[in-house]
Design a protein around this motif. Sequence first.
Motif, PDB file in Angstrom:
ATOM      1  N   VAL A  47       0.814  -1.215   0.000  1.00 42.85           N
ATOM      2  CA  VAL A  47       0.000   0.000   0.000  1.00 42.85           C
ATOM      3  C   VAL A  47       0.848   1.265   0.000  1.00 42.85           C
ATOM      4  CG1 VAL A  47      -0.262   0.066   2.524  1.00 42.85           C
ATOM      5  CG2 VAL A  47      -2.007   1.124   1.057  1.00 42.85           C
ATOM      6  N   GLU A  48       1.995   1.262   0.700  1.00 41.09           N
ATOM      7  CA  GLU A  48       2.838   2.471   0.711  1.00 41.09           C
ATOM      8  C   GLU A  48       3.305   2.839  -0.694  1.00 41.09           C
ATOM      9  OE1 GLU A  48       4.041   0.334   4.636  1.00 41.09           O
ATOM     10  OE2 GLU A  48       3.248  -0.205   2.645  1.00 41.09           O
ATOM     11  N   LEU A  49       3.686   1.832  -1.461  1.00 39.40           N
ATOM     12  CA  LEU A  49       4.143   2.112  -2.825  1.00 39.40           C
ATOM     13  C   LEU A  49       2.989   2.563  -3.695  1.00 39.40           C
ATOM     14  CD1 LEU A  49       6.261   2.177  -5.020  1.00 39.40           C
ATOM     15  CD2 LEU A  49       5.908  -0.280  -5.375  1.00 39.40           C
ATOM     16  N   ARG A  50       1.842   1.920  -3.558  1.00 41.87           N
ATOM     17  CA  ARG A  50       0.695   2.326  -4.373  1.00 41.87           C
ATOM     18  C   ARG A  50       0.276   3.753  -4.041  1.00 41.87           C
ATOM     19  NH1 ARG A  50      -3.892  -0.911  -3.638  1.00 41.87           N
ATOM     20  NH2 ARG A  50      -3.062  -2.010  -1.828  1.00 41.87           N
ATOM     21  N   GLU A  51       0.412   4.147  -2.787  1.00 42.65           N
ATOM     22  CA  GLU A  51       0.098   5.533  -2.417  1.00 42.65           C
ATOM     23  C   GLU A  51       1.088   6.512  -3.044  1.00 42.65           C
ATOM     24  OE1 GLU A  51       0.136   5.280   1.813  1.00 42.65           O
ATOM     25  OE2 GLU A  51      -1.998   4.709   1.958  1.00 42.65           O
ATOM     26  N   GLN A  52       2.363   6.163  -3.050  1.00 46.14           N
ATOM     27  CA  GLN A  52       3.365   7.049  -3.652  1.00 46.14           C
ATOM     28  C   GLN A  52       3.197   7.124  -5.173  1.00 46.14           C
ATOM     29  OE1 GLN A  52       5.481   9.095  -2.200  1.00 46.14           O
ATOM     30  NE2 GLN A  52       4.828   8.438  -0.161  1.00 46.14           N
ATOM     31  N   ALA A  53       2.885   5.989  -5.805  1.00 47.65           N
ATOM     32  CA  ALA A  53       2.642   6.000  -7.248  1.00 47.65           C
ATOM     33  C   ALA A  53       1.439   6.869  -7.582  1.00 47.65           C
ATOM     34  CB  ALA A  53       2.437   4.571  -7.752  1.00 47.65           C
ATOM     35  N   ALA A  54       0.374   6.731  -6.794  1.00 47.21           N
ATOM     36  CA  ALA A  54      -0.833   7.530  -7.021  1.00 47.21           C
ATOM     37  C   ALA A  54      -0.536   9.009  -6.845  1.00 47.21           C
ATOM     38  CB  ALA A  54      -1.934   7.080  -6.072  1.00 47.21           C
ATOM     39  N   ARG A  55       0.291   9.336  -5.858  1.00 42.50           N
ATOM     40  CA  ARG A  55       0.635  10.744  -5.617  1.00 42.50           C
ATOM     41  C   ARG A  55       1.354  11.342  -6.819  1.00 42.50           C
ATOM     42  NH1 ARG A  55       5.157  13.310  -3.769  1.00 42.50           N
ATOM     43  NH2 ARG A  55       6.222  11.316  -3.430  1.00 42.50           N
ATOM     44  N   ARG A  56       2.269  10.585  -7.431  1.00 43.58           N
ATOM     45  CA  ARG A  56       2.975  11.103  -8.600  1.00 43.58           C
ATOM     46  C   ARG A  56       2.026  11.255  -9.796  1.00 43.58           C
ATOM     47  NH1 ARG A  56       8.210  11.786  -8.725  1.00 43.58           N
ATOM     48  NH2 ARG A  56       8.322  11.550 -10.996  1.00 43.58           N
ATOM     49  N   LEU A  57       1.191  10.255 -10.013  1.00 48.40           N
ATOM     50  CA  LEU A  57       0.270  10.314 -11.146  1.00 48.40           C
ATOM     51  C   LEU A  57      -0.759  11.422 -10.987  1.00 48.40           C
ATOM     52  CD1 LEU A  57      -0.321   6.518 -11.802  1.00 48.40           C
ATOM     53  CD2 LEU A  57       0.668   8.155 -13.409  1.00 48.40           C
ATOM     54  N   ALA A  58      -1.139  11.722  -9.746  1.00 46.72           N
ATOM     55  CA  ALA A  58      -2.194  12.708  -9.492  1.00 46.72           C
ATOM     56  C   ALA A  58      -1.808  14.119  -9.916  1.00 46.72           C
ATOM     57  CB  ALA A  58      -2.575  12.697  -8.015  1.00 46.72           C
ATOM     58  N   ASP A  62      -5.977   7.296  -7.038  1.00 47.87           N
ATOM     59  CA  ASP A  62      -5.764   6.864  -5.661  1.00 47.87           C
ATOM     60  C   ASP A  62      -5.125   5.488  -5.656  1.00 47.87           C
ATOM     61  OD1 ASP A  62      -7.835   4.748  -5.581  1.00 47.87           O
ATOM     62  OD2 ASP A  62      -9.255   6.419  -5.640  1.00 47.87           O
ATOM     63  N   ALA A  63      -4.668   5.066  -4.490  1.00 45.91           N
ATOM     64  CA  ALA A  63      -3.880   3.839  -4.380  1.00 45.91           C
ATOM     65  C   ALA A  63      -4.634   2.617  -4.875  1.00 45.91           C
ATOM     66  CB  ALA A  63      -3.438   3.638  -2.932  1.00 45.91           C
ATOM     67  N   SER A  64      -5.956   2.623  -4.762  1.00 43.69           N
ATOM     68  CA  SER A  64      -6.736   1.457  -5.195  1.00 43.69           C
ATOM     69  C   SER A  64      -6.671   1.251  -6.698  1.00 43.69           C
ATOM     70  CB  SER A  64      -8.196   1.614  -4.756  1.00 43.69           C
ATOM     71  OG  SER A  64      -8.844   2.644  -5.495  1.00 43.69           O
ATOM     72  N   GLN A  65      -6.251   2.267  -7.456  1.00 44.58           N
ATOM     73  CA  GLN A  65      -6.186   2.171  -8.916  1.00 44.58           C
ATOM     74  C   GLN A  65      -4.808   1.760  -9.428  1.00 44.58           C
ATOM     75  OE1 GLN A  65      -7.541   6.243  -9.414  1.00 44.58           O
ATOM     76  NE2 GLN A  65      -9.501   5.525 -10.213  1.00 44.58           N
ATOM     77  N   ILE A  66      -3.897   1.400  -8.520  1.00 45.15           N
ATOM     78  CA  ILE A  66      -2.534   1.022  -8.869  1.00 45.15           C
ATOM     79  C   ILE A  66      -2.329  -0.476  -8.670  1.00 45.15           C
ATOM     80  CG2 ILE A  66      -0.083   1.349  -8.330  1.00 45.15           C
ATOM     81  CD1 ILE A  66      -1.364   3.823  -9.553  1.00 45.15           C
ATOM     82  N   ARG A  67      -1.700  -1.103  -9.664  1.00 41.62           N
ATOM     83  CA  ARG A  67      -1.263  -2.487  -9.548  1.00 41.62           C
ATOM     84  C   ARG A  67       0.248  -2.513  -9.802  1.00 41.62           C
ATOM     85  NH1 ARG A  67      -5.104  -2.505  -7.255  1.00 41.62           N
ATOM     86  NH2 ARG A  67      -7.057  -3.668  -7.515  1.00 41.62           N
ATOM     87  N   VAL A  68       0.999  -3.024  -8.832  1.00 42.35           N
ATOM     88  CA  VAL A  68       2.456  -3.006  -8.898  1.00 42.35           C
ATOM     89  C   VAL A  68       2.953  -4.170  -9.746  1.00 42.35           C
ATOM     90  CG1 VAL A  68       4.588  -3.160  -7.538  1.00 42.35           C
ATOM     91  CG2 VAL A  68       2.629  -1.841  -6.674  1.00 42.35           C
ATOM     92  N   THR A  69       3.987  -3.907 -10.540  1.00 44.08           N
ATOM     93  CA  THR A  69       4.612  -4.931 -11.380  1.00 44.08           C
ATOM     94  C   THR A  69       6.124  -4.883 -11.188  1.00 44.08           C
ATOM     95  OG1 THR A  69       4.801  -3.429 -13.282  1.00 44.08           O
ATOM     96  CG2 THR A  69       2.783  -4.751 -13.107  1.00 44.08           C
ATOM     97  N   SER A  70       6.788  -5.939 -11.633  1.00 51.01           N
ATOM     98  CA  SER A  70       8.252  -5.990 -11.567  1.00 51.01           C
ATOM     99  C   SER A  70       8.818  -5.319 -12.818  1.00 51.01           C
ATOM    100  CB  SER A  70       8.729  -7.434 -11.434  1.00 51.01           C
ATOM    101  OG  SER A  70       8.249  -7.994 -10.226  1.00 51.01           O
ATOM    102  N   GLY A  71       8.744  -3.988 -12.821  1.00 51.72           N
ATOM    103  CA  GLY A  71       9.119  -3.212 -13.991  1.00 51.72           C
ATOM    104  C   GLY A  71       7.977  -3.145 -14.992  1.00 51.72           C
ATOM    105  N   SER A  72       8.057  -2.190 -15.918  1.00 53.13           N
ATOM    106  CA  SER A  72       6.972  -2.064 -16.888  1.00 53.13           C
ATOM    107  C   SER A  72       7.002  -3.180 -17.926  1.00 53.13           C
ATOM    108  CB  SER A  72       7.004  -0.696 -17.578  1.00 53.13           C
ATOM    109  OG  SER A  72       8.235  -0.479 -18.227  1.00 53.13           O
ATOM    110  N   GLN A  73       8.149  -3.876 -18.056  1.00 52.57           N
ATOM    111  CA  GLN A  73       8.171  -5.011 -18.978  1.00 52.57           C
ATOM    112  C   GLN A  73       7.232  -6.112 -18.481  1.00 52.57           C
ATOM    113  OE1 GLN A  73       9.549  -5.220 -21.992  1.00 52.57           O
ATOM    114  NE2 GLN A  73       8.516  -7.187 -22.173  1.00 52.57           N
ATOM    115  N   GLU A  74       7.281  -6.427 -17.175  1.00 50.49           N
ATOM    116  CA  GLU A  74       6.315  -7.382 -16.658  1.00 50.49           C
ATOM    117  C   GLU A  74       4.902  -6.818 -16.777  1.00 50.49           C
ATOM    118  OE1 GLU A  74       6.038 -10.224 -12.823  1.00 50.49           O
ATOM    119  OE2 GLU A  74       5.421  -8.153 -12.443  1.00 50.49           O
ATOM    120  N   GLY A  75       4.778  -5.498 -16.633  1.00 47.49           N
ATOM    121  CA  GLY A  75       3.462  -4.892 -16.799  1.00 47.49           C
ATOM    122  C   GLY A  75       2.864  -5.200 -18.157  1.00 47.49           C
ATOM    123  N   LEU A  76       3.670  -5.151 -19.200  1.00 46.60           N
ATOM    124  CA  LEU A  76       3.188  -5.480 -20.541  1.00 46.60           C
ATOM    125  C   LEU A  76       2.734  -6.933 -20.613  1.00 46.60           C
ATOM    126  CD1 LEU A  76       5.920  -3.643 -22.631  1.00 46.60           C
ATOM    127  CD2 LEU A  76       3.505  -3.016 -22.468  1.00 46.60           C
TER     128      LEU A  76
END
Length: 402
Positions: A80-91, A97-111
């Motif tokens: 949750v701490e990382l999802r909150e920080q990611a949401a803060r940057r995107l905002a 908000d943090a609920s809209q973030i899914r963490v991946t092992s780099g954007s390559q895994e995201g793809l």
Amino acid sequence: MARSEHHPFRFPVAARYAGMESSPLKDIFALAARKDVVSFAGGIPDPELFALEDVAACYEWVLTHQGHRALQYGVSEGEVELREQAARRLARDLPTDASQIRVTSGSQEGLFVVAQALLEPGDVVLVESPTYLAAVQAFAVHGARMIGVQTDDHGVVPEALDEAIRTHHPRMVYLIPTFQNPTGRTMPLERRQAVADVLQRTDVPLIEDDPYGALSFTGSTWAPIASLPGMSERTLLLNSMSKLMSPGVRIGWIRAEGPILDTLAVAKAAISMQSSVVDQLTVARYLATTDLDAHVARVSAVYRERRDAMATALAPVLPAGAHVTHPDGGMFLWAALGEGYDAQVMLADAVAAGVAYLPGWSFFADHADRSTMRLSFVTHAPAVIEEAVGHLGGVIERHSRA
């Protein structure tokens, strides 16, 4: 009694990986490891620019204060701490908000997670021509068929995108609008709006990849297409810390809305259960306690100087009629030498001369321009770039159409 001839055992390989014993990505890192070659092939940051002390301090804090948790299993959605920080940057550009973030092992895994969640064998994915080669691989191994859409110096051409959607009925469109890999091009706002209009009119989802957007050489930054009216719900937006903090810390995230968030979490769990908890908590601590923007500004200033060195060195050695991009950020220049040149054929001579690049054909989903090459300017100092480009110029001259 004669011994039967021994045949080495070979595992049967899935058809989707047939012919992939090697890949351009694998070749990038092999070239980068050679001490006798100045490699422009990979977008590999200069390790001297890493904020090593800050990163080390964050790891130490996490292991000291959250050690038992950091070494335990986590959740597929991400800590949750990382999802909150990611949401803060995107905002800054897009309410998140943090609920809209899914963490991946780099954007390559995201793809790969996106491909797992969205694609069926035979689906069409529309991509820029050229596009990021590892995205093509991630989609292809899921059975998708990539079709390249015409681009110009401002990115994908909206009219061509509209026609391709109506002709091919794609499952999704994949774009890198800011400091694109491989070309370095950036879509201006008017083009982004025109692309958004096409996607909304045709009701096709967008996969927007933005690993480079903060690496601006002008001080200007670009809000994602996802931030335009009506686009956030139909866009999966991918970000990564690889190019901003460290590629060795394999942390990125996907921003999404609605039921697809649950599907992304299930797909992520099937691939790797969760991303490294200790790395997630360290990145969260880094984002919370250090000035990432100041660090990125320092790195971007160095990259800008190196871009200028490469552009200046290339100008006199390219053939008449060649086209080279001049990006306002990111990590790559894209050179098209023109008819009669084959960058793949030239590569062996270039490596023998002590310089490497990535032939451009591998970035095309179809109808590849074999005269193209991608050159990354971020790894080496200007003096090294200038000398190596001089060697490359000799190779180009020897392969001259004349």
